[in-house]
Design an enzyme around this catalytic site. Structure first.
Site, PDB file in Angstrom:
ATOM      1  N   MET A  31       6.697  -1.685  -4.253  1.00  0.00           N
ATOM      2  CA  MET A  31       6.031  -2.991  -4.277  1.00  0.00           C
ATOM      3  C   MET A  31       4.541  -2.837  -3.975  1.00  0.00           C
ATOM      4  O   MET A  31       3.863  -3.820  -3.658  1.00  0.00           O
ATOM      5  CB  MET A  31       6.678  -3.946  -3.279  1.00  0.00           C
ATOM      6  CG  MET A  31       8.153  -4.210  -3.625  1.00  0.00           C
ATOM      7  SD  MET A  31       8.755  -5.774  -3.011  1.00  0.00           S
ATOM      8  CE  MET A  31       8.503  -5.565  -1.262  1.00  0.00           C
ATOM      9  N   GLY A  32       4.015  -1.609  -4.071  1.00  0.00           N
ATOM     10  CA  GLY A  32       2.587  -1.408  -3.858  1.00  0.00           C
ATOM     11  C   GLY A  32       2.223  -1.393  -2.381  1.00  0.00           C
ATOM     12  O   GLY A  32       3.089  -1.207  -1.530  1.00  0.00           O
ATOM     13  N   HIS A  38       5.442   6.240   0.511  1.00  0.00           N
ATOM     14  CA  HIS A  38       5.599   6.144  -0.943  1.00  0.00           C
ATOM     15  C   HIS A  38       5.210   7.460  -1.619  1.00  0.00           C
ATOM     16  O   HIS A  38       5.862   7.915  -2.561  1.00  0.00           O
ATOM     17  CB  HIS A  38       4.708   5.037  -1.511  1.00  0.00           C
ATOM     18  CG  HIS A  38       5.010   3.661  -0.998  1.00  0.00           C
ATOM     19  ND1 HIS A  38       4.165   2.978  -0.165  1.00  0.00           N
ATOM     20  CD2 HIS A  38       6.061   2.839  -1.214  1.00  0.00           C
ATOM     21  CE1 HIS A  38       4.671   1.778   0.103  1.00  0.00           C
ATOM     22  NE2 HIS A  38       5.824   1.675  -0.516  1.00  0.00           N
ATOM     23  N   GLN A  62      13.444 -11.011  -4.297  1.00  0.00           N
ATOM     24  CA  GLN A  62      13.997 -10.388  -3.090  1.00  0.00           C
ATOM     25  C   GLN A  62      13.382 -10.941  -1.809  1.00  0.00           C
ATOM     26  O   GLN A  62      13.694 -10.473  -0.719  1.00  0.00           O
ATOM     27  CB  GLN A  62      13.883  -8.861  -3.147  1.00  0.00           C
ATOM     28  CG  GLN A  62      12.493  -8.297  -2.990  1.00  0.00           C
ATOM     29  CD  GLN A  62      12.477  -6.796  -3.219  1.00  0.00           C
ATOM     30  OE1 GLN A  62      12.662  -6.313  -4.334  1.00  0.00           O
ATOM     31  NE2 GLN A  62      12.277  -6.033  -2.153  1.00  0.00           N
ATOM     32  N   GLY A 148      13.475   5.710  -0.614  1.00  0.00           N
ATOM     33  CA  GLY A 148      13.294   6.137   0.771  1.00  0.00           C
ATOM     34  C   GLY A 148      14.525   5.838   1.606  1.00  0.00           C
ATOM     35  O   GLY A 148      15.109   4.754   1.494  1.00  0.00           O
ATOM     36  N   ASP A 151      14.670   2.568   4.013  1.00  0.00           N
ATOM     37  CA  ASP A 151      15.414   1.352   3.665  1.00  0.00           C
ATOM     38  C   ASP A 151      16.848   1.775   3.367  1.00  0.00           C
ATOM     39  O   ASP A 151      17.281   1.833   2.208  1.00  0.00           O
ATOM     40  CB  ASP A 151      14.757   0.668   2.469  1.00  0.00           C
ATOM     41  CG  ASP A 151      13.336   0.249   2.803  1.00  0.00           C
ATOM     42  OD1 ASP A 151      13.170  -0.791   3.433  1.00  0.00           O
ATOM     43  OD2 ASP A 151      12.391   1.003   2.475  1.00  0.00           O
ATOM     44  N   SER A 186       5.254   1.724   6.893  1.00  0.00           N
ATOM     45  CA  SER A 186       5.715   0.548   6.164  1.00  0.00           C
ATOM     46  C   SER A 186       4.505  -0.276   5.753  1.00  0.00           C
ATOM     47  O   SER A 186       3.525  -0.365   6.510  1.00  0.00           O
ATOM     48  CB  SER A 186       6.628  -0.310   7.065  1.00  0.00           C
ATOM     49  OG  SER A 186       6.777  -1.602   6.514  1.00  0.00           O
ATOM     50  N   SER A 187       4.579  -0.872   4.582  1.00  0.00           N
ATOM     51  CA  SER A 187       3.478  -1.742   4.145  1.00  0.00           C
ATOM     52  C   SER A 187       3.309  -2.891   5.133  1.00  0.00           C
ATOM     53  O   SER A 187       2.217  -3.452   5.268  1.00  0.00           O
ATOM     54  CB  SER A 187       3.766  -2.296   2.751  1.00  0.00           C
ATOM     55  OG  SER A 187       4.032  -1.238   1.852  1.00  0.00           O
ATOM     56  N   ARG A 188       4.382  -3.264   5.823  1.00  0.00           N
ATOM     57  CA  ARG A 188       4.319  -4.389   6.764  1.00  0.00           C
ATOM     58  C   ARG A 188       3.702  -3.998   8.103  1.00  0.00           C
ATOM     59  O   ARG A 188       3.438  -4.875   8.930  1.00  0.00           O
ATOM     60  CB  ARG A 188       5.705  -4.996   6.979  1.00  0.00           C
ATOM     61  CG  ARG A 188       6.230  -5.743   5.750  1.00  0.00           C
ATOM     62  CD  ARG A 188       7.504  -6.519   6.046  1.00  0.00           C
ATOM     63  NE  ARG A 188       7.853  -7.447   4.972  1.00  0.00           N
ATOM     64  CZ  ARG A 188       8.714  -7.179   3.989  1.00  0.00           C
ATOM     65  NH1 ARG A 188       9.311  -6.006   3.932  1.00  0.00           N
ATOM     66  NH2 ARG A 188       8.980  -8.082   3.058  1.00  0.00           N
TER      67      ARG A 188
HETATM   68  P1  AMP Z   1       8.549  -0.743  -0.935  1.00  0.00           P
HETATM   69  O1  AMP Z   1       7.229  -0.661  -1.609  1.00  0.00           O
HETATM   70  O2  AMP Z   1       8.482  -1.144   0.497  1.00  0.00           O
HETATM   71  O3  AMP Z   1       9.560  -1.523  -1.735  1.00  0.00           O
HETATM   72  O4  AMP Z   1       9.098   0.741  -0.900  1.00  0.00           O
HETATM   73  C1  AMP Z   1       9.210   1.503  -2.066  1.00  0.00           C
HETATM   74  C2  AMP Z   1       9.984   2.749  -1.782  1.00  0.00           C
HETATM   75  O5  AMP Z   1       9.317   3.506  -0.774  1.00  0.00           O
HETATM   76  C3  AMP Z   1      11.381   2.462  -1.241  1.00  0.00           C
HETATM   77  O6  AMP Z   1      12.297   3.374  -1.822  1.00  0.00           O
HETATM   78  C4  AMP Z   1      11.219   2.699   0.226  1.00  0.00           C
HETATM   79  O7  AMP Z   1      12.422   3.081   0.870  1.00  0.00           O
HETATM   80  C5  AMP Z   1      10.228   3.838   0.236  1.00  0.00           C
HETATM   81  N1  AMP Z   1       9.564   3.932   1.540  1.00  0.00           N
HETATM   82  C6  AMP Z   1       8.942   2.949   2.221  1.00  0.00           C
HETATM   83  N2  AMP Z   1       8.487   3.397   3.405  1.00  0.00           N
HETATM   84  C7  AMP Z   1       8.840   4.697   3.497  1.00  0.00           C
HETATM   85  C8  AMP Z   1       8.673   5.722   4.485  1.00  0.00           C
HETATM   86  N3  AMP Z   1       8.047   5.493   5.645  1.00  0.00           N
HETATM   87  N4  AMP Z   1       9.182   6.950   4.229  1.00  0.00           N
HETATM   88  C9  AMP Z   1       9.831   7.199   3.062  1.00  0.00           C
HETATM   89  N5  AMP Z   1      10.010   6.285   2.088  1.00  0.00           N
HETATM   90  C10 AMP Z   1       9.533   5.051   2.301  1.00  0.00           C
END
Ligand code: AMP
Length: 293
Positions: A31-32, A38, A62, A148, A151, A186-188
């Site tokens: 999700m960027g 990532h 989602q 990842g 999640d 985390s992006s958050r």
């Molecule tokens: P998101 O952009 O949050 O939807 O995450 C995209 C992908 O990156 C998902 O498969 C997440 O599980 C993975 N991801 C997010 N944070 C991490 C992290 N700290 N370590 C490994 N993978 C991650």
């Protein structure tokens, strides 16, 4: 040069040219607001596949009505630079209308796997994940997709979905990338101010304490959960959504540990400052090491 693919026609042309050249296509959906977590997925894809494509799509289906869809961080230019920097070949950045055209009405549910844990406090969230990942898989048609383990419930949902619908691809789980103090990237995390950022380290410390108890021979689920909860509470985290020890593949409740029992995973979700944070750890293993559940 990394290819920028903004619509499905461009994506199809890119995919066809990869097919002509031969070699596996690896896909990393995101999700960027990209960070090193990532990028670890891209690097894993780079190692295993001849062609690597990422997607950036903040998926509206989602997010719940009171969740952070509109304020979710969006940093497309920085994202593209980061992806190019780790050797990503192409990035697919579709508009919402391309993923969900007029008249869209199909649902994907993976239950009971998604009813509990994050599914309980985020109704509909995993249905949205399931549907968008299915659409993206059908558009990209990858040979391997990378997710990842951060999640964890999402990862197990994708594995179930791909197996149940006989999707012709392999799913790879990539270990969680953490800050030096253990906080999972985390992006958050950018919602955390200084003091909340410090409290947020309690998630990892709680998981480590539970794993230590497991290694010392503790086999009562309630006690393992208490150990982690105590760490969260001592750190001043009161809004604990859940702390749960579950069977690592099915996420089923564990009633007793037997010899044949698969690995136990501890999962947690809390609210710190303005952010909902999740983390997890397979108690019986090094952090994510060699995990191919
Ligand atoms: P998101 O952009 O949050 O939807 O995450 C995209 C992908 O990156 C998902 O498969 C997440 O599980 C993975 N991801 C997010 N944070 C991490 C992290 N700290 N370590 C490994 N993978 C991650």
């Amino acid at each position: 040069m990394m290819a920028l693919l903004t619509d499905s026609m461009a994506l199809a042309r890119w995919r066809d040219s990869c097919r002509q050249r031969g070699g596996a296509i690896g896909f990393v959906p995101t999700m960027g607001a990209l960070h090193a977590g990532h990028l670890a997925l891209i690097q894993a894809a780079r190692q295993q596949c001849a062609h690597v494509v990422a997607s950036i799509f903040v998926n509206p289906t989602q997010f719940g009505p009171n969740e952070d869809f509109s304020r979710y961080p969006r940093t497309p230019e920085a994202d593209r630079e980061l992806l190019a920097g780790v050797g990503c070949d192409a990035v697919y950045m579709p508009e919402v209308g391309e993923i969900y055209p007029e008249g869209f009405q199909t649902a994907i549910r993976v239950e009971p796997l998604t009813l509990d844990l994050c599914g309980r406090s985020r109704p509909g969230h995993f249905d949205g994940v399931g549907v968008v990942v299915t659409i993206l898989f059908n558009r990209v048609r990858p040979d391997v997709a990378f997710f990842g383990l951060k999640d964890y419930q999402q990862y197990q949902l994708i594995r179930r979905l791909v197996a149940d619908l006989a999707m012709p691809l392999r799913v790879v789980g990539v270990p969680t990338v953490r800050e030096a103090d253990g906080l999972a990237l985390s992006s958050r995390n950018r919602y955390l101010d200084g003091e909340a950022r410090v409290r947020a380290t309690a998630l990892y410390r709680g998981l480590l304490a539970a794993r230590q108890a497991w290694r010392a021979g503790e086999r009562q689920v309630a006690v393992l959960e208490r150990v982690a909860r105590d760490v969260l509470e001592r750190a001043g985290i009161e809004a604990v959504d859940y702390v749960a020890v579950r069977e690592a593949q099915t996420l089923r409740v564990i009633t007793s540990f037997t010899e044949s029992m698969a690995d136990p995973v501890m999962l947690m979700a809390v609210r710190v400052g303005g952010a909902r944070l999740i983390d997890n750890m397979v108690l019986s293993r090094e952090d994510g090491a060699g995990l191919s559940l």
